[in-house]
Write an enzyme that holds these catalytic residues in place. Structure first.
Site, PDB file in Angstrom:
ATOM      1  CD  GLU A 199      -5.034  -0.045   1.825  1.00 16.82           C
ATOM      2  OE1 GLU A 199      -6.044   0.616   2.191  1.00 16.82           O
ATOM      3  OE2 GLU A 199      -4.678  -1.099   2.371  1.00 16.82           O
ATOM      4  CB  SER A 213     -11.806  -2.620   4.828  1.00 17.39           C
ATOM      5  OG  SER A 213     -11.521  -3.195   3.580  1.00 17.39           O
ATOM      6  CE  LYS A 266      -3.489  -4.725   5.950  1.00 23.16           C
ATOM      7  NZ  LYS A 266      -3.760  -5.383   4.649  1.00 23.16           N
ATOM      8  N   GLY A 288      -6.063  -3.957   8.658  1.00 33.24           N
ATOM      9  CA  GLY A 288      -6.663  -5.156   9.237  1.00 33.24           C
ATOM     10  C   GLY A 288      -6.509  -6.328   8.299  1.00 33.24           C
ATOM     11  CE  LYS A 293      -8.918  -1.126   2.716  1.00 34.46           C
ATOM     12  NZ  LYS A 293      -7.734  -1.493   3.505  1.00 34.46           N
TER      13      LYS A 293
HETATM   14  O1  OSB Z   1      -5.593  -4.999   1.900  1.00 35.32           O
HETATM   15  O2  OSB Z   1      -6.254  -4.143   3.692  1.00 35.32           O
HETATM   16  C1  OSB Z   1      -6.224  -5.109   2.954  1.00 35.32           C
HETATM   17  C2  OSB Z   1      -8.428  -7.933   4.289  1.00 35.32           C
HETATM   18  C3  OSB Z   1      -7.704  -9.035   3.882  1.00 35.32           C
HETATM   19  C4  OSB Z   1      -6.563  -8.843   3.169  1.00 35.32           C
HETATM   20  C5  OSB Z   1      -6.107  -7.565   2.854  1.00 35.32           C
HETATM   21  C6  OSB Z   1      -6.818  -6.452   3.272  1.00 35.32           C
HETATM   22  C7  OSB Z   1      -8.015  -6.647   3.964  1.00 35.32           C
HETATM   23  C8  OSB Z   1      -8.886  -5.576   4.375  1.00 35.32           C
HETATM   24  C9  OSB Z   1      -9.815  -5.881   5.515  1.00 35.32           C
HETATM   25  O3  OSB Z   1      -8.993  -4.520   3.783  1.00 35.32           O
HETATM   26  C10 OSB Z   1      -9.566  -5.090   6.733  1.00 35.32           C
HETATM   27  C11 OSB Z   1     -10.364  -5.682   7.879  1.00 35.32           C
HETATM   28  O4  OSB Z   1     -11.566  -5.419   7.946  1.00 35.32           O
HETATM   29  O5  OSB Z   1      -9.773  -6.422   8.695  1.00 35.32           O
HETATM   30 MG    MG Z   2      -4.827  -3.055   1.756  1.00 37.30          MG
END
Ligand code: OSB
Ligand code: MG
Length: 371
Positions: free
Chosen positions: A215, A137, A264, A292, A163
């Site tokens: 998403e 991400s 999650k 994550g 992403k």
């Molecule tokens: O929406 O997936 C999410 C991080 C913090 C809060 C929300 C999200 C995220 C990420 C990071 O997309 C995923 C990661 O690298 O841990």
């Molecule tokens: Mg998300």
């Protein structure tokens, strides 16, 4: 039989090696709440995945601290439990605060696995794959050039899908630039609820970029609006924030609001619910992947165990420790091979050692919870 003798909670302060920006803000340093449950000298570990502010959901590190200390942890003391799957019921009277509840629940699953001398992934019914497919991400960057460079780096490291975080003003033009440069990659976009149905025409433009899914474009608590949007969108919608309980997964699938689900552990209250959601999606033919929350090593390790369940068929957001931390709190740190896979660790519990020296370095509050 589980009978927990002691529960230790710790607050850690861990600077990220690089800032991470979403539609709701930029994070440069994590504050992480850890839960350690002890029985007969054996420790089970859990990590609370709440962020530093109540922006992703209602929780933040210090709300979770209070919830765990005052409401969840005391319920576990002076009682016997058949198994970890029962932990959720003890805190079921708490409205919301799933991440705080999950931190404790996951610690008890780890403890149960360790007491039985088996890997956590076996305890939860995982182990369907030995290699966990990984994506990354990538947060909102200062410039599009910075973003293209980041993507280049992650692809050369082997990651299987990219992403992008999007928000109004950082979406269509950015996606176009990325697609021009990388026409073939597996690409997705995560809005963290930055849009409303008023943006419907705007969001339809996303269809031209061939994303695997988009998403959580709309409100964190609105499954119905997502169903409406999906009827006008060719790109599949993946829900994150909206799915906080098995019932939400059922409803979202039934209404056509989610063709993909991001699971999650924290958001859904722990392993028992995550497994239920996994099973509901699997029965409906809806693929899932492991999200994550910028986890330190313990949360990361729990995610890896979860992602070994059979329906986690899409690359997740769980990536190498070094993308986040100069030094993680587990040993070895999480690594990703050149093909973008994490090898499922075969050791007992979550499969890594807690790096006690590193843990001491980053801990700024430690407390033992009394019954
Ligand atoms: O929406 O997936 C999410 C991080 C913090 C809060 C929300 C999200 C995220 C990420 C990071 O997309 C995923 C990661 O690298 O841990
Ligand atoms: Mg998300």
């Amino acid at each position: 039989m589980i009978h927990i003798d002691e529960i230790r909670i710790r607050l850690l302060r861990m600077p990220l090696v690089r800032f991470f920006e979403t539609s709701f803000g930029r994070t440069t340093e994590r504050r992480v709440l850890l839960v350690e449950v002890v029985q007969d000298g054996i420790s089970g570990w859990g990590e609370v995945t709440a962020g530093e502010h109540p922006f992703f959901n209602e929780e933040w590190t210090l709300s979770a601290y209070e919830i765990v200390r005052e409401y969840v942890a005391p319920k576990l003391l002076n009682r016997k439990l058949e198994n970890a799957a029962e932990v959720g019921k003890l805190s079921a009277g708490i409205r919301g605060h799933n991440m705080a509840r999950a931190g404790v629940e996951c610690a008890v699953w780890d403890l149960e696995a360790r007491l039985r001398n088996e890997p956590l992934f076996k305890r939860i019914g995982g182990g369907a794959r030995a290699a966990i497919p990984c994506g990354v991400s990538i947060g909102i960057q200062d410039t599009v050039d910075d973003l293209l460079e980041r993507i280049e780096t992650e692809l050369s490291a082997g990651y299987q899908r990219i992403k992008l975080k999007i928000k109004p003003g950082w979406d269509i033009d950015v996606l176009r630039a990325v697609r021009q440069r990388f026409p073939e990659i597996q690409l997705t976009a995560d809005a963290n609820s930055a849009y409303t149905l008023k943006d419907l025409e705007h969001l339809k433009r996303i269809d031209e970029f061939g994303l695997n899914y988009v998403e959580q474009p709309l409100s964190h608590d609105d499954i119905i609006d997502h169903a409406t949007l999906q009827r006008s969108l060719a790109t599949p919608i993946c829900l994150d924030e909206c799915i906080r309980a098995p019932r939400h997964a059922e409803q979202a699938i039934e209404l056509g609001a989610a063709r993909v689900i991001n699971i999650k552990l924290g958001r859904v209250g722990g392993f028992a619910n995550a497994i239920r959601i996994h099973d509901i999606a699997q029965a409906a033919g809806v693929p899932v992947w492991c999200g994550g929350m910028l986890e330190a090593g313990i949360g990361r390790a729990h995610n890896i165990a979860m992602a070994s369940l059979p329906n986690f068929v899409l690359p997740g957001d769980v990536s190498a420790s070094k993308r986040y931390w100069a030094r993680d709190i587990i040993q070895p740190e999480v690594t990703v091979d050149a093909r973008g896979n994490i090898a499922l660790p075969q050791g007992v519990g979550f499969g890594f050692e807690v790096d006690q020296d590193r843990l001491r370095e980053v801990t700024y509050v430690q407390e033992t919870v009394e019954a």
